[in-house]
Enzyme design. Structure first.
Site, mmCIF file in Angstrom:
data_model
loop_
_atom_site.group_PDB
_atom_site.id
_atom_site.type_symbol
_atom_site.label_atom_id
_atom_site.label_comp_id
_atom_site.label_asym_id
_atom_site.label_seq_id
_atom_site.Cartn_x
_atom_site.Cartn_y
_atom_site.Cartn_z
ATOM 1 N N ASN A 1 0.819 0.212 2.955
ATOM 2 C CA ASN A 1 -0.255 1.145 2.926
ATOM 3 C C ASN A 1 -0.721 1.616 1.598
ATOM 4 O OD1 ASN A 1 -1.433 3.809 3.396
ATOM 5 N ND2 ASN A 1 0.461 4.926 3.316
ATOM 6 N N LYS B 1 -2.731 3.495 0.187
ATOM 7 C CA LYS B 1 -3.036 5.019 0.227
ATOM 8 C C LYS B 1 -4.378 4.816 -0.656
ATOM 9 C CE LYS B 1 1.858 5.921 -0.099
ATOM 10 N NZ LYS B 1 2.724 7.156 -0.082
ATOM 11 N N HIS C 1 0.287 9.809 9.028
ATOM 12 C CA HIS C 1 1.125 9.721 7.932
ATOM 13 C C HIS C 1 1.389 11.071 7.383
ATOM 14 C CE1 HIS C 1 2.124 8.770 3.923
ATOM 15 N NE2 HIS C 1 2.346 7.515 4.264
ATOM 16 N N GLU D 1 1.327 12.284 4.437
ATOM 17 C CA GLU D 1 0.362 12.721 3.422
ATOM 18 C C GLU D 1 -0.739 13.403 4.246
ATOM 19 O OE1 GLU D 1 -0.046 9.251 1.350
ATOM 20 O OE2 GLU D 1 2.098 9.557 0.614
ATOM 21 N N GLU E 1 9.330 7.502 8.779
ATOM 22 C CA GLU E 1 9.167 7.701 7.539
ATOM 23 C C GLU E 1 9.649 8.968 7.150
ATOM 24 O OE1 GLU E 1 6.113 5.102 5.672
ATOM 25 O OE2 GLU E 1 5.163 6.693 6.148
ATOM 26 N N GLY F 1 7.554 7.999 -1.425
ATOM 27 C CA GLY F 1 7.249 7.843 -2.895
ATOM 28 C C GLY F 1 7.961 8.552 -3.751
ATOM 29 N N SER G 1 9.996 4.416 0.404
ATOM 30 C CA SER G 1 10.509 3.723 -0.799
ATOM 31 C C SER G 1 11.240 2.403 -0.496
ATOM 32 C CB SER G 1 11.426 4.698 -1.631
ATOM 33 O OG SER G 1 10.698 6.087 -2.173
ATOM 34 N N GLY H 1 4.352 1.823 0.915
ATOM 35 C CA GLY H 1 3.395 2.387 0.126
ATOM 36 C C GLY H 1 3.402 1.674 -1.425
#
Ligand code: PEP
Length: 255
Positions: free
Chosen positions: A13, A15, A99, A101, A171, A177, A217, A238
């Site tokens: 991903n 991002k 996601h 985010e 996740e 992150g 992570s 990510g």
């Protein structure tokens, strides 16, 4: 509910990283490192603006292209949005939905996750549906409750046959992150729980065949341990997906 027959899916991903020119160069660097590694599906979920360049760069290669969001309506007055048909027509095969985010910054809800998942599946995309608890929920001991609820709501109105086009990515939000990975045991516990929710809804066979990824992570150092777990069938990655060397080590760990 063991099955080593599921083919792992290793999805990056990106991002909001990489311009189309950077993306093109990156794919060529990545392909040099992953070509011939046929033991898993390799996917890069890229910013919408990068899709044409990445689809072109991946043509004839073993890397598939994903988007990071999709709108649930077929077309119309939704300025700034992209439909599932637009994605498939552009050569996209996968799409990340829900996601954390997007849930945190862009008002994504369990309801819109469900609508997007239905739209993606109807268009023939594979939906990577993200679920996961925030730290306060883990600390309150309600991870199972939160994740089961998210999975059930994401899958409302979808049939067992649709599950071959749906991947669930566990996740934990506190691990995204942050450099703080769930332990392999923590990740396995929740991925197994997700498989049980699917078994209750669609039966054991469908649950056995569904891909459940871990994300949070995951990196070159911890991937092998996570991917060795029985119910973890790949990763949504990510930060480490932006470095060809690291991402290729994760691909290797999934072989
Ligand atoms: C992600 O973006 O889905 C993710 C898991 O990010 P990271 O690997 O950087 O934690």
């Amino acid at each position: 509910m063991s099955s080593r027959k599921r083919r792992p899916v290793i999805a990056g991903n990106w991002k909001m990283n990489m311009t189309p020119s950077q993306a093109k160069e990156f794919i060529s660097e990545l392909y040099d490192k992953v070509k011939g590694k046929r033991g898993c599906d390799i996917v890069v979920c890229v910013p919408a603006i990068d899709i044409p360049a990445v689809v072109k760069a991946c043509a004839g290669k073993s890397i598939k292209v994903g988007a990071q969001n999709v709108h649930f309506e077929k077309s119309g007055a939704y300025t700034g949005e992209i439909s599932a048909d637009m994605l498939t027509d552009a050569g996209v095969k996968y799409v990340v939905i829900g996601h954390s985010e997007r849930r945190q910054y862009f008002g994504e809800t369990d309801d819109t996750v469900n609508k997007r998942t239905k739209a993606a599946v109807a268009a023939g995309l594979t939906a990577i549906v993200c679920v996961g608890e925030v730290l306060a929920e883990r600390e309150a001991g309600i991870t199972s409750e939160v994740v089961s609820r998210q999975v059930k709501l994401a899958l409302l109105g979808l049939a067992a046959e649709d599950m071959s086009k749906i991947i669930i990515a566990y996740e934990p939000v506190w691990a995204i992150g942050t450099g703080k990975t769930a332990t392999a045991e923590q990740a396995e516990e929740v991925c197994a729980l997700i498989r049980n929710v699917i078994a209750e809804k669609y039966g054991k066979q469908t649950a056995k065949e569904t891909i459940v990824q871990y994300g949070g992570s995951m990196n070159a150092k911890n991937a092998a341990e996570l991917l060795a777990m029985e119910n973890i069938d790949g990763g949504l990655i990510g930060g480490a997906s932006l470095k060809a060397a690291d991402f290729s080590v994760i691909v290797e760990a999934a072989q």
